[in-house]
Design an enzyme around this catalytic site. Structure first.
Site, PDB file in Angstrom:
ATOM      1  N   ALA A 260       3.857   0.492   2.616  1.00 51.70           N
ATOM      2  CA  ALA A 260       3.797  -0.658   3.528  1.00 51.70           C
ATOM      3  C   ALA A 260       3.693  -1.918   2.689  1.00 51.70           C
ATOM      4  O   ALA A 260       2.778  -2.049   1.871  1.00 51.70           O
ATOM      5  CB  ALA A 260       2.597  -0.537   4.462  1.00 51.70           C
TER       6      ALA A 260
ATOM      7  N   SER B 137       0.841  -1.198   0.000  1.00 52.07           N
ATOM      8  CA  SER B 137       0.000   0.000   0.000  1.00 52.07           C
ATOM      9  C   SER B 137       0.875   1.247   0.000  1.00 52.07           C
ATOM     10  O   SER B 137       2.039   1.202   0.404  1.00 52.07           O
ATOM     11  CB  SER B 137      -0.908   0.005   1.235  1.00 52.07           C
ATOM     12  OG  SER B 137      -1.705  -1.162   1.287  1.00 52.07           O
ATOM     13  N   LEU B 138       0.282   2.353  -0.435  1.00 54.96           N
ATOM     14  CA  LEU B 138       1.047   3.580  -0.614  1.00 54.96           C
ATOM     15  C   LEU B 138       0.204   4.774  -0.188  1.00 54.96           C
ATOM     16  O   LEU B 138      -0.976   4.844  -0.515  1.00 54.96           O
ATOM     17  CB  LEU B 138       1.421   3.705  -2.100  1.00 54.96           C
ATOM     18  CG  LEU B 138       2.522   4.650  -2.508  1.00 54.96           C
ATOM     19  CD1 LEU B 138       3.843   4.191  -1.915  1.00 54.96           C
ATOM     20  CD2 LEU B 138       2.642   4.669  -4.029  1.00 54.96           C
TER      21      LEU B 138
ATOM     22  N   CYS C 186      -7.917   0.482   2.010  1.00 55.50           N
ATOM     23  CA  CYS C 186      -7.784   1.590   1.065  1.00 55.50           C
ATOM     24  C   CYS C 186      -9.131   2.008   0.481  1.00 55.50           C
ATOM     25  O   CYS C 186      -9.193   2.613  -0.590  1.00 55.50           O
ATOM     26  CB  CYS C 186      -6.790   1.244  -0.046  1.00 55.50           C
ATOM     27  SG  CYS C 186      -5.191   0.679   0.586  1.00 55.50           S
TER      28      CYS C 186
END
EC number: 2.3.1.181
Length: 235
Positions: free
Chosen positions: A165, A150-151, A181
């Protein structure tokens, strides 16, 4: 007096510099406040940094976060933070990398930085023969439509903070308590289940070399622990 050429040389030298900071396991809020302080206090004489860390179990909700995406948080702490994106989970066995980059000095925009981070993750996973990819409409990195990394970034004063992550070898069940998200039913996957890195140290080694390469950092130093506030984060 410094000549323009001397100043330009100094700026170019700092653009090539990168501090890799190992934080081991540390509370989310402590690191979050430290990276905000780092960003608020940095100036053109501050080198860029990557912070490597694992967090105890925590849900973090980005600025766009909606309460309905927190399905059943239960006994896991929820922290509302100042990054982009919706809700995600951090916990032991997940590699978190905070990316503190002076975008103006690097002459890149935030979208370019997002792509650079995604490409670094994809390259690291490719080293393990994991067929990972990014999506234009959904930041992060995926394998077979399942999310492996994830960003979420924030930019202040032309400098990035927060970061990525990557799921390595962790209990993925807390993701079932949220819409990761903001996507209902989005499945998560981790490297340990795909013949990839079995621990965050191995994952870190694999990922950081690609981040260094794509950030074009030629002067890399390694430190342990949060920055010392007394040195104002300057080289």
């Amino acid at each position: 007096m410094h000549s323009n050429s001397t100043i330009e040389k100094s700026v170019n030298s700092l653009a090539d510099s990168l501090v890799i900071r190992q934080l081991n396991t540390m509370d989310y809020s402590q690191v979050w406040h430290a990276m905000k302080d780092f960003t608020d206090n940095r100036d053109d004489t501050t080198a860029d940094e990557l912070w490597l860390v694992e967090h105890p179990a925590v849900f973090t909700q980005g600025q766009a976060g909606k309460a309905e995406h927190l399905l059943v948080p239960g006994d896991i702490e929820v922290v509302k933070v100042d990054r982009g994106g919706q809700v995600t989970y951090h916990g032991p066995g997940q590699l978190v990398v905070y990316v503190m980059i002076n975008l103006r000095r690097k002459k890149i925009g935030v979208r370019q930085l997002v792509t650079l981070i995604e490409n670094s993750i994809v390259s690291a996973l490719t080293d393990y023969d994991i067929a990972a990819y990014a999506k234009a409409d959904a930041p992060g990195v995926y394998v077979d439509e399942k999310k492996i990394a994830s960003l979420g970034l924030r930019v202040r004063k032309g400098c990035s903070f927060h970061g990525l992550a990557m799921n390595v070898n962790m209990d993925l069940s807390p993701f079932l308590r949220i819409n990761p998200c903001g996507y209902a039913g989005l499945e998560m996957v981790q490297t340990a289940d795909l013949q990839g890195p079995k621990d965050t140290a191995s994952a870190s080694t694999a990922l950081v070399k690609h981040l260094i390469n794509l950030l074009k950092a030629n002067n890399v130093s390694h430190q342990v622990g949060l920055p010392n506030e007394n040195n104002k984060y300057h080289e």
